[in-house]
Each structure stands twice: as C-alpha cells, then as structure tokens.
Scaffold this active site. Structure first.
Site, PDB file in Angstrom:
ATOM      1  N   LYS A   1      -7.370 -12.710  -6.354  1.00  0.00           N
ATOM      2  CA  LYS A   1      -7.054 -13.668  -5.308  1.00  0.00           C
ATOM      3  C   LYS A   1      -8.102 -14.778  -5.248  1.00  0.00           C
ATOM      4  O   LYS A   1      -9.245 -14.595  -5.682  1.00  0.00           O
ATOM      5  CB  LYS A   1      -7.018 -12.963  -3.943  1.00  0.00           C
ATOM      6  CG  LYS A   1      -5.862 -11.998  -3.733  1.00  0.00           C
ATOM      7  CD  LYS A   1      -5.953 -11.385  -2.345  1.00  0.00           C
ATOM      8  CE  LYS A   1      -4.830 -10.393  -2.090  1.00  0.00           C
ATOM      9  NZ  LYS A   1      -3.535 -11.063  -1.927  1.00  0.00           N
TER      10      LYS A   1
ATOM     11  N   ARG B   1       3.202  -2.036  -3.114  1.00  0.00           N
ATOM     12  CA  ARG B   1       4.436  -1.312  -3.467  1.00  0.00           C
ATOM     13  C   ARG B   1       4.141  -0.188  -4.453  1.00  0.00           C
ATOM     14  O   ARG B   1       4.860   0.820  -4.489  1.00  0.00           O
ATOM     15  CB  ARG B   1       5.465  -2.291  -4.032  1.00  0.00           C
ATOM     16  CG  ARG B   1       5.078  -2.956  -5.331  1.00  0.00           C
ATOM     17  CD  ARG B   1       5.843  -4.222  -5.626  1.00  0.00           C
ATOM     18  NE  ARG B   1       5.417  -5.337  -4.776  1.00  0.00           N
ATOM     19  CZ  ARG B   1       5.895  -6.577  -4.885  1.00  0.00           C
ATOM     20  NH1 ARG B   1       6.822  -6.869  -5.784  1.00  0.00           N
ATOM     21  NH2 ARG B   1       5.446  -7.533  -4.092  1.00  0.00           N
TER      22      ARG B   1
END
Length: 429
Positions: free
Chosen positions: A208, A282
C-alpha cells in the site's frame, strides 16, 4: 468526577434571540437540541447535533427531559462519544430503558476501543485473547474458547490464515468461541459469526501507499464487530448456541511473506492463486467460513472491512450486504431497520465466483488491476461464496464500509464506529 451538562430535546426553539434558528441552542448552562418540524431525518439531526456539542468541549452529557426516546438517545450517544469519551453519556427514562442503553453503549465502547488501538499493541494473538476474555466475561458458565496459532494452523489445514500471517513476527491465529447456554455439548449450533481480524495491513508485496496504509489498524474491524455482536446478544438474553470464529493475522512484508503467484489449497479442495497480496481479507475469511460450515449452522454471518469499492459506492454511510439467499437478506434488512443501522444490499450471483479467474487454479483471490477492477466488492463476495455450503443458503456477508473514519465527520468522531454490532446481534437472537 466530571460535571455533567444537561442536554434537552425539543421540537421548537428555546430562544427568541439570535439562536432561534439553530439546531443547538443554549439556555443558561444547559443545551437544547431543537428539531424543526420540516426535518425528515430527526435521528440524523440529533446525531449531528451531538457531534457539534462534543466539539464544544462538553465532557459528559446527561440527557434530560421527557422528549427522549430510546432511539433518539442512541443517536445522540453515537454522535457524542469519541476517543476518551466512549461512555460519557447518562441516559434517561425507565430503568429498563437505561439498562438496555448502558449495555449497548458498553459493548460499543469495547469494540470501538479495540479498533482504535495501535497495531503494535494489538497483534493477532492479543486480539484473539481480548475477544475471548470479553465474551467469556458476559457468561462464564456457558463460554469456552480455543486458539489455533502459528504452524499449527498449517498442520490443521487453515492455509489462508497461515499464509497471510506467516510473514509477520507475530504469529497468526484462528479463535473459536462457543457460547452454549443449553448445557448439552451435542446441541445444534444456531448461528456462526466470522470476523476478519487483520491487525495491520501493509498490503504485503502488493504494498500500500503511505496514505493507504495509515489507517490499517482498523482492518480488524470485522472481528471487533462480530465479537461485540456476540457479547451484546448475550447481554440481551441470547439463549441459543452460537459460535464465533476470528481470523487473525498481520499482513507484512518479509523473507517469509506469501507471494504473488502462490497457490493455496483450502480444506474443501478449492485451489486459489494469489493475484494480489493486498486482497488478504477474503483469503483468511475463507478459512473462517469453512470452519463455520463444518458446524452445519443454518445461519452464517461474516463481517469484514473488505473492499474500498464498498466505501466508494456507499460514501461510507451504509454497510454493504451480500448474500445468495434473498429470504435471509430480508431478515437482515428488517433487523438493521429495527436498530437504525443503515445497510444496503449489493449485487451477488453465483456467476460472481468466476470474476477472479486464474489460469493455474480454480480461482484467484482478485484481479491484478487496481481495486480488483469493476464490481470489486461483488467479486470479493463471489470468492467468499465458494466456502459456504448449501449454495449460500443462510449466509450473509457484511462489507463494513462504515466501520472506521480516519477523521471526524458530521455524524461520527474519528476512529471505530461499531456500526453493524446491533444488526448482527439482532439477527442471531
């Protein structure tokens, strides 16, 4: 003890002076929230007023007068409370009303404080321990818990949590909490809760940016919300067996971190290629959903700060709801409406499972484009649907777009909000 400021609720102005058109007005040393009859969103106006009152330096609010109802008091509490003032509201009304609101405020305060903790002090194992201890404290006679950590995860086949967390010095873990008030160890499990507990998300090798990483202490918001929901439901009289699974890890870069192109094989045989190490939520939730499915519970709810796409679509004002079961979706909407927590159902169909294709595995965890490409939130939910039984019957996925604010808004202070706790507690009761 901090002196409390009396806060009154009125449907007409309390002044004939320059304040007469203001939402927040002052009479002597007391504060009045003066709602206009034309306001179509009174609870929202109350919450905005509460935010303004807190910003004026009020330390402790005492709700006074006969015009406060339970829902208006709760809206005030959501707007007023903030870091350092998470329980600084005195409610009014019957003793039952006050007790119910105090129970709710205490659970929200615990959950919000958990989300606000720094990633250095809240590592995966500590998150699991704090959640287990808090739920146990609600009903010690009926709660048991178990933590699977480190290499034991891999040995037992929990490959998602293990691989996402293996790059950190702080080992990943899977927490199971069993609330069983029946006294029967063979009693059926009525519901399972699954929470994403990423205590810090660097993005892994799909690193990020500084701005994107700054608030990533909140990436365990799903774990805080479902743990809070279980605790609140117990306080509100939950009498069914419910299990909780928290998928806890730090997503870090190191010589042992998982990599783009790695292929994992889950317990149900699904193979998954890593297309984006920053779509780690996920990956860990898949393990939690598999564990929940093993219980054969008719209701499985997972919650996660999963996709930026959900935040962009809702403006951060609604939690996004995904399901393949429209009947259960309607139950969720009714529960959310009852507790005044905004949710919005997003598209999800069986074919969303194919929206993250891989040439080398059954599926990828995302698509190698920014944000996972078009339909990113639905594609993520489609991935998760591979790991629940019965073609998704009884399964709800909450993408918690409202879980955290990096800075204060007109409705909430900076930090965790706790939104989703009351809806999920209502559902499992």
């Amino acid at each position: 003890m901090t002196q409390a400021t009396n806060i009154h609720l009125s449907k007409q102005s309390s002044n004939n002076n320059w304040q007469s058109d203001n939402l927040v007005q002052f009479v002597d040393n007391e504060v009045y929230i003066c709602l206009k009859e034309s306001s179509g969103t009174p609870l929202r106006q109350i919450q905005k007023a509460a935010r303004s009152i807190e910003k004026l330096g009020v330390k402790h609010a005492r709700l006074s007068g006969d015009n406060w109802q339970a829902d208006s008091q709760w809206s005030f509490a959501l707007g007023f409370t903030c870091v350092g003032k998470l329980t600084n509201v005195e409610f009014t009304g019957s003793s039952e009303c006050i007790n119910n609101l105090n129970d709710k405020l205490a659970v929200f305060a615990w959950s919000r404080d958990l989300i606000n903790q720094t990633p250095s002090e809240l590592y995966p194992l500590k998150l699991a321990e704090l959640a287990a201890d808090y739920i146990n404290a609600q009903a010690p006679a009926y709660v048991t818990s178990n933590i699977i950590s480190g290499d034991e995860l891999q040995q037992q086949g929990w490959v998602g949590i293990y691989n996402v967390g293996k790059g950190s010095i702080n080992p990943p873990c899977l927490l199971e909490v069993d609330f069983n008030p029946t006294g029967d160890p063979d009693a059926a499990v009525s519901a399972c809760l699954v929470g994403k507990g990423i205590t810090f998300d660097s993005g892994g090798y799909s690193l990020k940016s500084n701005a994107g990483m700054f608030d990533m202490k909140c990436d365990m918001g799903g774990a805080a919300v479902v743990a809070g929901a279980m605790a609140l439901a117990i306080r509100q009289g939950l009498n069914k067996r419910v299990k909780l699974f928290l998928c806890c890890a730090e997503n870090m870069v190191s010589n042992d971190a998982y990599k783009l192109g790695d292929i994992l094989t889950y317990k149900n045989g699904v193979t998954m290629e890593v297309a984006n190490t920053d779509a780690e939520g996920r990956i860990v939730l898949a393990d939690g959903l598999l564990a929940a499915s093993e219980t054969k519970a008719p209701l499985i709810i997972d919650a996660a700060t999963l996709t930026g796409a959900a935040v962009m679509a809702t403006g951060g004002e609604y939690n996004a709801l995904f399901t393949l079961d429209n009947q259960t979706a309607e139950q969720a909407k009714k529960a959310a409406e009852k507790v005044n927590e905004p949710i919005w159902q997003f598209p999800l169909a069986a074919w969303h499972q194919d929206k993250c294709p891989s040439e080398f595995a059954d599926t990828a965890n995302s698509r190698p484009v920014p944000g996972g490409g078009a339909g990113g939130a639905s594609n993520a939910a489609g991935f998760l649907s591979r790991f629940v039984d019965n073609e998704g019957a009884g399964w709800l996925h909450f993408d918690l777009a409202t879980a955290y604010n990096g800075s204060s808004t007109s409705l909430f202070s900076a930090g965790g909000t706790g939104l989703g706790i009351a809806t999920i507690a209502e559902l499992i009761k």
